[in-house]
Enzyme design. Structure first.
Site, mmCIF file in Angstrom:
data_model
loop_
_atom_site.group_PDB
_atom_site.id
_atom_site.type_symbol
_atom_site.label_atom_id
_atom_site.label_comp_id
_atom_site.label_asym_id
_atom_site.label_seq_id
_atom_site.Cartn_x
_atom_site.Cartn_y
_atom_site.Cartn_z
ATOM 1 N N TYR A 156 0.836 -1.214 0.000
ATOM 2 C CA TYR A 156 0.000 0.000 0.000
ATOM 3 C C TYR A 156 0.874 1.269 0.000
ATOM 4 C CZ TYR A 156 -3.762 3.166 1.600
ATOM 5 O OH TYR A 156 -4.663 4.196 1.719
ATOM 6 N N LYS A 160 1.160 4.241 -2.844
ATOM 7 C CA LYS A 160 0.839 5.643 -2.540
ATOM 8 C C LYS A 160 2.056 6.555 -2.766
ATOM 9 C CE LYS A 160 -3.473 4.937 -1.508
ATOM 10 N NZ LYS A 160 -4.518 5.393 -2.432
HETATM 11 P P1 NAP Z 1 -13.340 2.719 0.896
HETATM 12 O O1 NAP Z 1 -14.346 3.209 1.883
HETATM 13 O O2 NAP Z 1 -12.866 1.311 0.982
HETATM 14 O O3 NAP Z 1 -13.878 3.038 -0.582
HETATM 15 C C1 NAP Z 1 -13.100 2.725 -1.702
HETATM 16 C C2 NAP Z 1 -13.964 2.812 -2.941
HETATM 17 O O4 NAP Z 1 -13.145 2.423 -4.064
HETATM 18 C C3 NAP Z 1 -15.150 1.856 -2.896
HETATM 19 O O5 NAP Z 1 -16.284 2.502 -3.426
HETATM 20 C C4 NAP Z 1 -14.680 0.702 -3.781
HETATM 21 O O6 NAP Z 1 -15.713 0.007 -4.458
HETATM 22 C C5 NAP Z 1 -13.856 1.459 -4.821
HETATM 23 N N1 NAP Z 1 -12.968 0.577 -5.540
HETATM 24 C C6 NAP Z 1 -12.165 -0.401 -5.053
HETATM 25 N N2 NAP Z 1 -11.490 -1.000 -6.040
HETATM 26 C C7 NAP Z 1 -11.859 -0.393 -7.195
HETATM 27 C C8 NAP Z 1 -11.516 -0.563 -8.551
HETATM 28 N N3 NAP Z 1 -10.640 -1.488 -8.934
HETATM 29 N N4 NAP Z 1 -12.116 0.226 -9.477
HETATM 30 C C9 NAP Z 1 -13.021 1.168 -9.120
HETATM 31 N N5 NAP Z 1 -13.380 1.380 -7.833
HETATM 32 C C10 NAP Z 1 -12.819 0.605 -6.882
HETATM 33 O O7 NAP Z 1 -12.008 3.602 0.954
HETATM 34 P P2 NAP Z 1 -11.775 5.112 1.454
HETATM 35 O O8 NAP Z 1 -11.330 5.042 2.863
HETATM 36 O O9 NAP Z 1 -12.904 5.972 1.072
HETATM 37 O O10 NAP Z 1 -10.481 5.468 0.581
HETATM 38 C C11 NAP Z 1 -10.539 6.219 -0.628
HETATM 39 C C12 NAP Z 1 -9.127 6.536 -1.067
HETATM 40 O O11 NAP Z 1 -8.463 7.261 -0.025
HETATM 41 C C13 NAP Z 1 -8.281 5.283 -1.326
HETATM 42 O O12 NAP Z 1 -7.411 5.518 -2.411
HETATM 43 C C14 NAP Z 1 -7.484 5.144 -0.048
HETATM 44 O O13 NAP Z 1 -6.295 4.442 -0.240
HETATM 45 C C15 NAP Z 1 -7.259 6.601 0.313
HETATM 46 N N6 NAP Z 1 -6.951 6.808 1.725
HETATM 47 C C16 NAP Z 1 -7.851 6.466 2.703
HETATM 48 C C17 NAP Z 1 -7.498 6.677 4.036
HETATM 49 C C18 NAP Z 1 -8.425 6.329 5.171
HETATM 50 O O14 NAP Z 1 -8.012 6.480 6.329
HETATM 51 N N7 NAP Z 1 -9.653 5.945 4.938
HETATM 52 C C19 NAP Z 1 -6.237 7.205 4.368
HETATM 53 C C20 NAP Z 1 -5.364 7.529 3.342
HETATM 54 C C21 NAP Z 1 -5.731 7.341 2.023
HETATM 55 P P3 NAP Z 1 -16.537 -1.201 -3.767
HETATM 56 O O15 NAP Z 1 -17.544 -0.521 -2.912
HETATM 57 O O16 NAP Z 1 -17.133 -1.914 -4.941
HETATM 58 O O17 NAP Z 1 -15.543 -2.023 -3.018
#
Ligand code: NAP
Length: 248
Positions: A156, A160
């Protein structure tokens, strides 16, 4: 006048979490929306109805952002429907956390493909439209662990960190055509992704954060709005951390 009036934004992974919050924020500022997610399920349909009710044009596509051809197809379809794409938010991302000792090749490949290759796929697909328009704002969702690294997240963190290098390169390469490219590096944000962590781990993380809490998806969306809009017209090639001073 709303901040994104007359603009069209494409957001990947938009049906929940941070992507959904960005879609809601952009709609509230008048942007038309092209949304993608792996599946167009009931949850996604409800989101489309909710956002359309605000008066903006919204279309959701089931598309795997890690697949080069699918990314190109979505952009081709959306371009026919919307004409222009001014803003791209590469948000889709997954985790497959484990120690390097136990990490399989599949866990490495999957995370790199969904998190990093997807950014290449979509950026490449929108590039010619943005070049013709001589206008674009590309926002890539990195993470603080892409800057700091993290035990148990070699795949991961590498994906990133790769996004950071890609973002800075694209900003330099396309800047002369008025295309900006920035990254957001969230810290610990309360979504389904972090819900998966055990309760004690979540508590421990929150304790270590100077602001003493996890962030909300809306707090990330506000920064995305800044980068998407002309409020940031002279900001490009930057990584903005949204982490409550977790990493300084
Ligand atoms: P999340 O709640 O798991 O949502 C991720 C979304 O991406 C879901 O709608 C998922 O679809 C979709 N997805 C997964 N694989 C995909 C693919 N191959 N093609 C198209 N869509 C896809 O994650 P989040 O926490 O909102 O994170 C969003 C972004 O922020 C990510 O890049 C994550 O790495 C980054 N981020 C998050 C955090 C955190 O603390 N939450 C921190 C740093 C960075 P499904 O619903 O179908 O699974």
């Amino acid at each position: 006048m709303k901040l994104l009036e007359g603009k069209t934004a494409l957001i990947t992974g938009a049906s929940r979490g941070i992507g959904r919050a960005i879609a809601e924020k952009f709609a509230s500022e008048g942007a038309n929306l092209i949304l993608t997610d792996l599946f167009y399920d009931d949850n996604a349909k409800a989101l489309v109805d909710q956002l359309s009710a605000t008066g903006v044009k919204v279309k959701m596509y089931a598309s795997d952002a890690s697949k080069f051809d699918q990314a190109q197809n979505v952009v081709d379809e959306a371009a026919k429907e919307f004409g222009q794409i001014h803003i791209l938010v590469n948000n889709a991302g997954i985790t497959r956390d484990t120690l390097l000792m136990r990490m399989t090749e599949d866990q490495w490949d999957l995370v790199i493909n969904v998190n990093l290759k997807s950014v290449f796929n979509l950026t490449k697909a929108v590039q010619s439209l943005m070049l013709k328009q001589r206008y674009g704002s590309i926002i890539n969702m990195s993470s603080v662990v892409g800057v700091s690294g993290n035990a148990g997240q070699a795949n991961y963190s590498a994906s990133k960190a790769g996004i950071v290098g890609f973002t800075k390169s694209v900003a330099r390469e396309l800047g002369s055509r008025n295309i900006r490219c920035n990254a957001i590096a969230p810290g610990f944000i309360l979504t389904e992704m972090t819900d998966k962590l055990p309760e004690d781990v979540r508590k421990e993380w929150a304790e270590k954060i100077p602001l003493k809490r996890g962030g909300t998806p809306d707090e990330v969306a506000k920064v995305a709005l800044f980068l998407a809009s002309d409020l940031s017209s002279y900001v490009s090639g930057q990584v903005i951390q949204v982490c409550g001073a977790m990493l300084t």
